[in-house]
Design a protein around this motif. Structure first.
Motif, PDB file in Angstrom:
ATOM      1  N   ILE A 109      -4.491  40.797  48.038  1.00  0.00           N
ATOM      2  CA  ILE A 109      -4.779  40.044  46.813  1.00  0.00           C
ATOM      3  C   ILE A 109      -5.964  40.674  46.103  1.00  0.00           C
ATOM      4  O   ILE A 109      -5.974  40.823  44.873  1.00  0.00           O
ATOM      5  CB  ILE A 109      -5.070  38.568  47.137  1.00  0.00           C
ATOM      6  N   TYR A 232      -0.604  42.789  33.082  1.00  0.00           N
ATOM      7  CA  TYR A 232      -0.098  41.739  33.957  1.00  0.00           C
ATOM      8  C   TYR A 232       1.402  41.911  34.220  1.00  0.00           C
ATOM      9  O   TYR A 232       2.035  41.031  34.785  1.00  0.00           O
ATOM     10  CB  TYR A 232      -0.358  40.366  33.312  1.00  0.00           C
TER      11      TYR A 232
ATOM     12  N   MET B  66      -1.053  29.504  48.663  1.00  0.00           N
ATOM     13  CA  MET B  66      -1.505  30.180  47.461  1.00  0.00           C
ATOM     14  C   MET B  66      -1.091  29.458  46.201  1.00  0.00           C
ATOM     15  O   MET B  66      -1.201  29.999  45.111  1.00  0.00           O
ATOM     16  CB  MET B  66      -0.968  31.613  47.453  1.00  0.00           C
ATOM     17  N   LEU B 141       2.991  30.193  46.725  1.00  0.00           N
ATOM     18  CA  LEU B 141       2.707  30.780  45.411  1.00  0.00           C
ATOM     19  C   LEU B 141       3.833  30.446  44.446  1.00  0.00           C
ATOM     20  O   LEU B 141       3.604  30.058  43.296  1.00  0.00           O
ATOM     21  CB  LEU B 141       2.584  32.297  45.555  1.00  0.00           C
ATOM     22  N   LEU B 277      -2.138  31.024  38.604  1.00  0.00           N
ATOM     23  CA  LEU B 277      -2.330  31.627  39.922  1.00  0.00           C
ATOM     24  C   LEU B 277      -3.772  32.072  40.108  1.00  0.00           C
ATOM     25  O   LEU B 277      -4.328  31.978  41.204  1.00  0.00           O
ATOM     26  CB  LEU B 277      -1.390  32.826  40.069  1.00  0.00           C
ATOM     27  N   ASN B 278      -4.400  32.544  39.034  1.00  0.00           N
ATOM     28  CA  ASN B 278      -5.789  33.003  39.157  1.00  0.00           C
ATOM     29  C   ASN B 278      -6.713  31.896  39.642  1.00  0.00           C
ATOM     30  O   ASN B 278      -7.665  32.147  40.389  1.00  0.00           O
ATOM     31  CB  ASN B 278      -6.300  33.520  37.807  1.00  0.00           C
ATOM     32  N   ILE B 281      -6.197  31.517  43.324  1.00  0.00           N
ATOM     33  CA  ILE B 281      -6.877  32.600  44.026  1.00  0.00           C
ATOM     34  C   ILE B 281      -8.383  32.373  44.025  1.00  0.00           C
ATOM     35  O   ILE B 281      -9.066  32.657  45.014  1.00  0.00           O
ATOM     36  CB  ILE B 281      -6.525  33.955  43.377  1.00  0.00           C
ATOM     37  N   LEU B 284      -9.109  29.921  46.683  1.00  0.00           N
ATOM     38  CA  LEU B 284      -8.921  30.591  47.968  1.00  0.00           C
ATOM     39  C   LEU B 284     -10.103  31.497  48.270  1.00  0.00           C
ATOM     40  O   LEU B 284     -10.608  31.534  49.392  1.00  0.00           O
ATOM     41  CB  LEU B 284      -7.625  31.402  47.936  1.00  0.00           C
TER      42      LEU B 284
END
Lengths: 315, 361
Positions: A109, A232, B66, B141, B277-278, B281, B284
């Motif tokens: 990641i 992206y 995630m 995710l 998603l950012n 993360i 996390l």
């Protein structure tokens, strides 16, 4: 609404791209049992590097035929991403081979974020226009007597053709050559393979390199088809390619190819017909959800995939 | 001197210090940096709630989730739908039923948010019970992304979430008659809205902390650690892994939902783009970098990473101006660069985090 043939062609095109990227995921997972989370972003870097090469070549030798420019860009991008993938393996994954499973995933990641940031810095956040160097005239397929013939173009057909030939080449490499035997041996049991005189590290490095090159190829073809590239662009294809790899059976090369093509077809046909059935309400905006639903369904009902898994036995 | 105390006394001292810091923080930060920094503190507290929830899932039970931000989104949208005019505008029948408008009390929104999010946690967790770590990560995710896409597209055929435009005019928190969005005079002190919200969030953080500490030291906590270390051995010891994994998801999700509901009331506006998603993360990263499974570490990770964007903005802009005469690199990009590097370096050299369990500080 587009007809069946149209959706079929669209699906084959995206499916070929997914298959190329899925091969990278499946080879790495087969040997190391880790998901290379950064793989999608290698695709993105490949596309953007290709773009820069195209711009450079077109500025320096404007008389060069477009096909040659594209070829040049593809070769350079593939080489660059092969090296990039090797560097990623060396830096982010090598030390973590025997760490708990969360560690390489989180490291991946981190690499993904890093690659996106570098792309943002070098090529800015804005989508970059990717010149379409192959002829763009629409080709009608099976016009026959149909009122709405399916339309495709040289770019899409080239994509499918190149992807299929690359996949066949890779299969021949893995099944018929000495190095392919070494790859399969390391995928089955790295320790015993090393006893047989194979260097697992060397095989792993070359596996990552091949995966990186394939991702770059897919990236350039994707950018050619859609006419743009941005920082992206690797995220969704990465996830979908992983889904494709799981669908076909992780660690299984033929499975990755089959899974990729199948996923592309499911996506195209699914969104097409769902969109028609619900009058456009649940249409292409839910396209990405299809891939995730396929993933969850496969993992719940047939976790070993369509063609079965082929994984390394970890010590 | 502190080292000579017994571990229990040391823990109590630490807690006392933490309590004092918690109460005084906004005043110190406010005087040093002004109200924007207190607002950053408020967001840090929201992130702490989120991270404590994720800590249960990732740190205790070892399930790499995630898509955790989905529960945050569920809580936020629930709060937004229940205390904004949006639903009444969409469904006139509902508006006729509630002539006074849709204003649900925070006392109802919070438990409801927790409950609904916990339900989602169970629904999301159920298909993933047999999955290995990496597959679990990708599937969660996927769930997170599905929720975000749903939120962005559920404005047709029936407009529930208002699509990409989001839901605005969400009521601020109204606690015991005190409107937290206005500056209030309490106990002789002038408290701006950000301070009021700070203390509300702090109270909830304390509640959640209490729950986490009690869970950690209970049979449930030990069972989670057993599952994390070796699931088959845990099963052999009679641990009901199915029930405990679902419990971990549910509790973690509940905390996320509470945090989301507070976020909606605080910001007054929710949109699908806050739940990408950012963000998953980022949370996390806070858990992993701070110290997985270790509550003080998680809090440290949150404070550092929540303050980071603001700190970068405050420092990198002027620094680049001074060095290059113009801002070459957006501080946002620097932040992401930092995140990426930090995650890689942490896994290579300090996989247990900045403040792991067992390190006396």
């Amino acid at each position: 609404m587009d007809g069946f043939i149209q959706q079929l062609l669209n699906g084959l095109m995206t499916g070929s791209l997914y298959a190329l990227v899925a091969l990278g995921y499946t080879m790495v997972y087969g040997i190391l049992r880790i998901i290379n989370f950064a793989h999608g972003d290698v695709l993105m870097i490949g596309a953007l590097v290709g773009l820069s090469v195209i711009r450079l070549v077109q500025a320096t030798w404007p008389a060069l035929p477009p096909v040659l420019v594209l070829l040049c860009a593809t070769v350079v991008a593939m080489a660059f991403c092969a090296v990039l993938a090797v560097v990623i393996e060396r830096v982010a994954y090598r030390r973590l081979r025997h760490a708990p499973r969360l560690a390489p995933l989180i490291s991946g990641i981190g690499v993904s974020l890093l690659l996106q940031t570098i792309a943002m810095l070098v090529w800015t956040r804005n989508p970059q226009m990717f010149p379409q160097l192959l002829p763009l005239e629409p080709i009608e397929v099976l016009a026959g007597g149909s009122a709405h013939p399916a339309i495709t173009n040289v770019t899409a057909l080239t994509t499918i053709a190149i992807a299929l030939s690359v996949m066949v080449t890779l299969l021949v490499l893995v099944e018929r050559t000495r190095f392919g035997r070494a790859m399969r041996a390391v995928a089955e049991n790295p320790q015993v393979a090393s006893l047989m005189g194979i260097s697992p590290n060397r095989v792993i490095v070359i596996t990552f390199a091949i995966g990186g090159a394939l991702a770059a190829l897919a990236g350039i073809m994707m950018a050619s088809n859609y006419g743009s590239a941005h920082f992206y662009m690797g995220f969704l294809p990465g996830i979908k390619a992983f889904t494709a790899a799981v669908l076909g059976g992780i660690g299984n090369l033929k499975g990755a190819m089959l899974g990729g093509l199948l996923l592309g077809l499911i996506e195209a046909l699914g969104t097409g017909y769902l969109g028609a059935a619900t009058n456009g309400v649940f249409g292409s905006n839910y396209q990405d959800v299809f891939a995730f639903i396929v993933l969850i369904a496969v993992l719940v009902f047939r976790p070993s995939g369509l063609l079965g898994e082929r994984l390394a036995t970890r010590a | 001197m502190i080292q000579s105390l017994s571990p229990n006394k040391r823990a109590s001292f630490g807690l006392l210090l933490f309590a004092v810091a918690l109460v005084l923080a906004p005043w110190i930060v406010g005087h040093a940096g002004g109200n924007t920094w207190v607002r950053t503190l408020d967001f840090a507290l929201l992130y702490i709630m989120l991270a404590l929830g994720l800590n249960i899932v990732v740190g205790y039970a070892g399930l790499l989730d995630m898509g955790f931000i989905a529960f945050y989104a569920v809580g936020a949208y629930l709060a937004a739908l229940m205390s904004s005019p949006h639903l009444l505008q969409q469904f006139p029948a509902l508006a006729a039923l509630l002539p006074a408008g849709m204003h649900t009390s925070i006392w109802l929104i919070l438990p409801l948010g927790a409950l609904v999010a916990a339900g989602c946690g169970v629904v999301l967790g159920a298909p993933t019970l047999r999955l290995r770590g990496d597959y679990l990560a990708i599937v969660t995710l996927g769930f997170g992304e599905i929720i975000r896409i749903l939120l962005r597209n559920l404005d047709r055929p029936v407009n529930i979430t208002n699509g990409p435009k989001g839901i605005a005019q969400v009521d601020p928190v109204n606690l015991l008659g005190v409107n937290l969005a206005r500056t209030q005079e309490l106990f002789g002190l002038r408290l701006p809205s950000v301070y009021l919200y700070y203390y509300l969030f702090a109270a909830l953080v304390v509640l959640i902390l209490f729950a986490c500490i009690r869970l950690e030291r209970s049979r449930i906590g030990r069972a989670w650690v057993a599952i994390r270390e070796d699931e088959e051995a845990a099963q052999a010891m009679g641990v009901n892994t199915v029930r405990l994994k679902l419990l971990a998801f549910a509790i973690g999700a509940a905390f996320g939902g509470v945090s989301g509901a507070l976020f909606a009331s605080f910001q007054g506006f929710v949109s699908p783009e806050s739940f990408t998603l950012n963000e998953s993360i980022a949370v996390l990263a806070m858990v992993v970098l701070g110290g997985m499974g270790h509550i003080p570490g998680v809090i440290l990770g949150c404070v550092l990473l929540a303050a980071l964007p603001e700190a970068l903005r405050a420092s990198m802009g002027p620094l680049q101006q001074a060095l290059f005469g113009q801002v070459l690199v957006d501080p946002e990009i620097i932040r992401q660069l930092f995140y990426g590097l930090a995650l890689i370096l942490a896994m290579l050299y300090r996989p247990a985090g900045l403040w792991p369990k067992g390190v006396a500080r």
